[in-house]
Design an enzyme around this catalytic site. Sequence first.
Site, PDB file in Angstrom:
ATOM      1  N   ARG A  20       0.840  -1.198   0.000  1.00  0.00           N
ATOM      2  CA  ARG A  20       0.000   0.000   0.000  1.00  0.00           C
ATOM      3  C   ARG A  20       0.874   1.247   0.000  1.00  0.00           C
ATOM      4  O   ARG A  20       0.538   2.253  -0.627  1.00  0.00           O
ATOM      5  CB  ARG A  20      -0.934   0.002   1.219  1.00  0.00           C
ATOM      6  N   TYR A  68     -16.642  18.109 -14.912  1.00  0.00           N
ATOM      7  CA  TYR A  68     -17.173  16.760 -15.099  1.00  0.00           C
ATOM      8  C   TYR A  68     -18.219  16.467 -14.019  1.00  0.00           C
ATOM      9  O   TYR A  68     -18.057  16.837 -12.850  1.00  0.00           O
ATOM     10  CB  TYR A  68     -16.013  15.764 -15.036  1.00  0.00           C
ATOM     11  N   ASP A 117      -7.245  20.137 -13.932  1.00  0.00           N
ATOM     12  CA  ASP A 117      -7.529  18.815 -14.492  1.00  0.00           C
ATOM     13  C   ASP A 117      -7.051  18.830 -15.946  1.00  0.00           C
ATOM     14  O   ASP A 117      -7.599  19.542 -16.790  1.00  0.00           O
ATOM     15  CB  ASP A 117      -9.030  18.523 -14.415  1.00  0.00           C
ATOM     16  N   LYS A 149      -8.300   7.605 -19.065  1.00  0.00           N
ATOM     17  CA  LYS A 149      -8.557   8.202 -20.365  1.00  0.00           C
ATOM     18  C   LYS A 149      -7.316   8.116 -21.270  1.00  0.00           C
ATOM     19  O   LYS A 149      -6.826   7.033 -21.546  1.00  0.00           O
ATOM     20  CB  LYS A 149      -9.045   9.630 -20.176  1.00  0.00           C
TER      21      LYS A 149
END
Length: 379
Positions: free
Chosen positions: A46, A98, A170, A195
């Site tokens: 982690r 978004y 972003d 993306k």
Amino acid sequence: MGFATDAIHAGVRPDPTTGAVMTPVYLTSTYAYEALGKSKGYDYARTINPTRSALEENLKVLERGVAAYAFASGMAAITAVMALLRSGDHVVVSDNVYGGTYRLFSKVLEGYGLSFSYVDTSRIERIEAAIRPETRMVYIETPTNPIMILTDIGEVAALCRRRGLASVVDNTFLTPVFQQPLRLGADIVVHSTTKYLNGHSDSVGGAVILARTEHAERIKFVQNSVGAILSPFDSWLVLRGIKTLPLRMRAHDEAGQKVARFLESHAKVERVLYPGLPSHPQHDLARRQTRGSGGMISFYLKSDQAAARFFTPLRLCALAESLGGIETLICQPSTMTHASVPVEDRRRLGLTDSLVRISVGCEDVDDIIADLDRGLSAA
């Protein structure tokens, strides 16, 4: 080195055990210590994983930051950035973000004492007017999703420096191939690696890249403490995808330009939103701030009823959420990606049912245009 060279090589070193050129997928949850208090730099997956570390180093170089951290999704990455704030803090946000970002801010984080003001960040005076004594951050998308409004990153970054605020961009739509916000003065960049960075519609992930060490230290702490990390295999997929990122983005851009011109000339199309077109009201800013316009295009049909008919005959363009894959994806934002935005806000922003968003892929562009023409004929 050059961008294409960095995309292929940054963070990637031959495996010390076998000499493998490709970074291995390290599927382990823990690591053996050599002795008490003596590790090889790895203790628990982690906290650190060699495959994820290679991707993070690569992203740091491509966005020209001091550090980068990979997360389980784009929304997890944005949530980590919001952990820089405290209850009572205020954020100025692009009013056409978004839908998932709006949902996180309005339906989750407001419940923890953060507040958000949504403004047209392309107008610097509107950002200034929205700043309060408790404002700590300005969060922008440029271009916005899906209305394709641009914000002058350098101008916003300068304002934030004067006012002691963190500036966040972003950069999912354009990627560091076409836009590098940190070089323009921004403090933080976020990506949905799902993306364009991955580019093959087979992985979900996110990333945060930082320009300031104090932000980097906090995001690293949050990543480890919250644990919304990108898996080793997804890290490997994104790292592999980035190797062809410059090639793919040039292909998306070339096809995007042609599709945008086709749509703009079609009698069934009311208006095209694409910064690469001279008709876009911010075309000059696009030429100054970016090195390409990419493959994201939005356009209005003549009516909501026309849109309902438009999608039915499509065969190549997949009616689907998401974007940035090598295949062409198309959607109706009002009922899909932005359905969580209240109806009155959608209408105010222009998110009507007649609005169509297309992520232009890397197929033969004549085939993409022929498919769109079939839909437009039905519309």
